[in-house]
Scaffold this motif. Structure first.
Motif, PDB file in Angstrom:
ATOM      1  N   SER A 145      -0.257   4.183   4.830  1.00 51.97           N
ATOM      2  CA  SER A 145      -0.951   2.974   5.297  1.00 51.97           C
ATOM      3  C   SER A 145       0.028   1.963   5.864  1.00 51.97           C
ATOM      4  CB  SER A 145      -1.743   2.354   4.142  1.00 51.97           C
ATOM      5  OG  SER A 145      -2.774   3.220   3.707  1.00 51.97           O
ATOM      6  N   ASN A 161       0.833  -1.201   0.000  1.00 53.53           N
ATOM      7  CA  ASN A 161       0.000   0.000   0.000  1.00 53.53           C
ATOM      8  C   ASN A 161       0.865   1.247   0.000  1.00 53.53           C
ATOM      9  OD1 ASN A 161      -1.744  -2.153   1.852  1.00 53.53           O
ATOM     10  ND2 ASN A 161      -2.936  -1.029   0.348  1.00 53.53           N
ATOM     11  N   ASN A 162       0.223   2.386   0.129  1.00 51.34           N
ATOM     12  CA  ASN A 162       0.962   3.646   0.182  1.00 51.34           C
ATOM     13  C   ASN A 162       1.749   3.724   1.495  1.00 51.34           C
ATOM     14  OD1 ASN A 162      -0.840   5.083   2.282  1.00 51.34           O
ATOM     15  ND2 ASN A 162      -2.306   4.428   0.716  1.00 51.34           N
ATOM     16  N   SER A 194      -8.242   4.260  -2.308  1.00 52.84           N
ATOM     17  CA  SER A 194      -7.941   3.724  -3.628  1.00 52.84           C
ATOM     18  C   SER A 194      -9.136   3.862  -4.565  1.00 52.84           C
ATOM     19  CB  SER A 194      -7.542   2.242  -3.501  1.00 52.84           C
ATOM     20  OG  SER A 194      -7.287   1.692  -4.774  1.00 52.84           O
ATOM     21  N   THR A 234      -4.396   9.114   4.411  1.00 50.65           N
ATOM     22  CA  THR A 234      -4.066   8.305   3.238  1.00 50.65           C
ATOM     23  C   THR A 234      -5.209   8.358   2.235  1.00 50.65           C
ATOM     24  OG1 THR A 234      -5.007   6.306   4.245  1.00 50.65           O
ATOM     25  CG2 THR A 234      -2.673   6.755   4.649  1.00 50.65           C
ATOM     26  N   TYR A 280     -10.099  10.751   1.397  1.00 51.92           N
ATOM     27  CA  TYR A 280      -8.980  10.321   2.225  1.00 51.92           C
ATOM     28  C   TYR A 280      -9.476   9.649   3.519  1.00 51.92           C
ATOM     29  CZ  TYR A 280      -6.277  13.393  -0.810  1.00 51.92           C
ATOM     30  OH  TYR A 280      -5.713  13.996  -1.902  1.00 51.92           O
TER      31      TYR A 280
END
Length: 645
Positions: A38, A34-35, A153, A150, A159
């Motif tokens: 996260s 993930n980012n 998706s 975050t 966010y």
């Protein structure tokens, strides 16, 4: 279990090279795809959980260590019951032990703030504060406090806000689970803690109740934190919130929280008054077990705490049934083994309109109990689903394989009222089911040179009377001074224990025993005894140790003769016509006459009487003076804890 966290943690399990196991939690997918925000949040979540599980181990290791040390000291550091030399000549270890005990009583025996904690000692509150402080520290240590924003998706401009309230909520949730076995152990009648510490099971009722409150607060905060996260911080709403609330494990969590709220509400003084004690007790059993089952459905990964809780609960119930079977499964005349109740003979006191006290006498084939222990009595003519604790008023003696039980019952609501109403109709006996014996031997550590003062109010005489009756069967100790103070409503109440009182009166001189009885609701203008004259009211201090109590006119009450015990009538000495003996004068008055040796105060009666006794004994104890060799300042208290039941 991992599927429960997919939406929340956005873990890509299909792309994971490995699943990292975490005890009590879901597996973690590695590497994190993930980012960065996260992944950093997941690092914080799993690190906080792993530390939390380690902290639960530290908590239980500490509890186990304390119990182990306690058991060791109880086994090898128990004071001897043989005659001991004066403290000034005793070993430093023995003097230090007794001085420390006196110091603890001096400052920790009085009642804590009653509006908050009820009638309990400062020591109980100190133990609770230590446990609460321990939990408070571990609830916050080792958590990364930060906020991660975050992107969601596939949704531009949307966010998620991930913060430390998530891992913190998980931490206190884990602690709530970890405390459940301790809560069950503190509530058990067949108590493992009693076996280890020697303390009677009812001594743990206060901690059980307040530990339940702590678990309630922890569970509530856990629920609130994750509701904030899932219903506000995670986006988009309301779709995320709806998906969250409909998951099976969340439904079980909601059920568990509802059951816990019911448990909390019914266990408060207001809840018990509204539903009645018996309703509260039965509901508490059922709701607690269903609550543990709901916790299992909510988060089965922590069943390492739930399974012991269930085991302790069922072992407690099985042991109770086994105790009852030992007392009641006997062969009949034909040699057939079967369950048989014990028939108790009823003695009534008063007429049918004013009958509020009866005496029960019964014989049963069994082992004798220890002085101070009690039995639970189930009156089958009332209800087989209820039992109540009563202390036998007689000393346990085996005659031809049978032991006699004698009890005094005062009418209250519920089963005792049913039995007394039944006695008022002329019924002379009633079948009873016994369970027990429970509690500690209150004379086990009593030294032969220890002075004894027994104080009782009303039917509380059943707790202190066996102490005197047992000592009457032993060789008298010339250095021991003894006194019985009994507060009753009416002079005629002496009939409850006329036989046992006669035994004590005949042994007065040999036991160096003074018997004092106060009738709180009877009045007489020509009463020959006056409280101010009958008690030495001087302040208990060091210089009084060698003084003779010449100002006390109580000598006439301790002549050692076999005349009927005199009664001081107090009913006309107050505006309400219902005075009570002043323990603030009676106990120090007794201690002023003590020349040497420690003193043990036995008390049973109304809550106010026990609270007064705690404060007085604390004020008469002095750790520094005991360390200096003055053993008469070693004053201990043994009281009946049934007021907490």
């Amino acid at each position: 279990m991992s599927s429960k966290l997919d939406a929340r943690h956005i873990q890509n399990l299909s792309a994971a090279a490995t699943l990292e196991l975490h005890w009590g939690y879901a597996e973690r997918a590695l590497p994190c795809t993930n980012n960065a925000g996260s992944c950093a949040y997941l690092d914080a979540v799993y690190s906080a959980h792993d530390l939390g599980m380690m902290y639960t181990g530290i908590i239980w290791s500490t509890i186990s260590g304390v119990l182990l040390i306690w058991a060791f000291l109880r086994r090898f550091g128990h004071p001897t019951t043989s005659p001991a030399p004066a403290l000034s000549r005793s070993s430093g270890i023995e003097r230090g032990r007794r001085a420390f005990a006196a110091f603890i009583r001096q400052y920790c025996l009085p009642d804590a703030p009653r509006m908050i904690f009820g009638r309990t000692t400062r020591l109980q509150v100190l133990v609770l504060a230590a446990l609460a402080g321990y939990l408070l520290i571990f609830s916050f240590v080792g958590i990364v406090y930060n906020t991660w924003v975050t992107p969601v998706s596939g949704m531009d401009g949307v966010y998620n806000t991930r913060s430390s309230i998530g891992p913190w909520g998980d931490r206190i949730g884990v602690f709530a689970y970890a405390l459940l076995p301790l809560s069950i152990m503190l509530s058990s009648r067949e108590s493992l803690l009693s076996m280890i510490t020697g303390l009677p099971y009812q001594s743990f009722n206060f901690l059980h109740r307040w530990l339940g409150y702590i678990i309630f607060v922890q569970s509530s905060l856990h629920t609130i934190m994750w509701c904030i996260v899932e219903l506000r911080l995670y986006q988009p709403q309301p779709s995320v919130g709806v998906e969250f609330i409909t998951q099976t494990y969340i439904v079980w969590g909601i059920v568990a929280m509802i059951l816990l709220i019911l448990l909390f509400a019914l266990s408060t003084p207001w809840g018990i008054r509204m539903t009645g004690y018996e309703t509260f007790r039965k509901a508490h059993y059922v709701l607690a077990m269903v609550f543990i089952g709901a916790c299992w459905g909510h988060w089965e990964q922590l069943k390492c705490f739930l399974l012991p809780s269930l085991i302790f609960w069922f072992l407690d119930r099985a042991a109770r049934l086994f105790r009852t079977a030992l007392l009641h499964y006997k062969p009949d005349e034909a040699g057939t083994l079967g369950f048989k109740t014990v028939d108790a003979t009823i003695t009534r006191y008063g007429d049918a309109e004013n009958l509020d006290v009866i005496r029960l006498d019964m014989d049963n084939i069994q082992e004798p109990w220890a002085t101070g222990q009690h039995y639970y009595l189930c009156f089958t003519q009332g209800s087989i689903w209820q039992s109540h604790p009563f202390t036998p008023l007689n000393a346990p003696v085996v005659v031809k394989g049978k032991v006699k039980h004698s009890y005094i019952l005062r009418a209250k609501k519920g089963e005792t009222r049913k039995i007394i109403d039944l006695a008022a109709t002329g019924v002379s006996s009633t079948p009873i089911i016994l369970t027990g014996a429970y509690g500690e031997n209150i004379t086990e550590s009593l030294r032969p040179d220890a002075n004894i003062i027994c104080i009782a109010g009303g039917t509380g005489i059943t707790y202190v009377l066996p102490v005197l009756l047992e000592l009457a069967q032993q060789s008298p100790s010339p250095d021991r001074k003894m006194e019985l103070i009994w507060a009753i409503r009416h002079t005629s109440n002496k009939e409850w224990i006329s036989e046992e009182l006669g035994i004590l009166q005949r042994a007065q001189k040999a036991l160096n025993l003074k018997i004092r009885i106060f009738a709180t609701r009877d009045s007489s203008e020509d009463s020959p005894y006056d409280t101010k004259e009958a008690v030495n009211i001087s302040v208990f201090n060091e210089k009084d140790a060698g003084q003779d109590s010449q100002n006390s006119s109580s000598e006439s009450q301790s002549c050692g003769c076999e005349n009927e015990a005199p009664v001081e009538k107090l009913g006309g000495k107050s505006e309400k016509g219902n005075s009570h003996p002043d323990l603030h004068k009676l106990i120090p008055g007794f201690l002023n006459e003590v020349v040497r040796g420690p003193t043990t105060v036995f008390v049973s009666g109304p809550g106010g009487m026990i609270s007064d006794a705690r404060g007085i004994v604390a004020s008469c104890s002095s750790g520094s003076k005991v360390w200096g060799g003055q053993d008469r300042f070693d004053v201990s208290l043994v009281c009946d804890d049934r007021l907490e039941w």
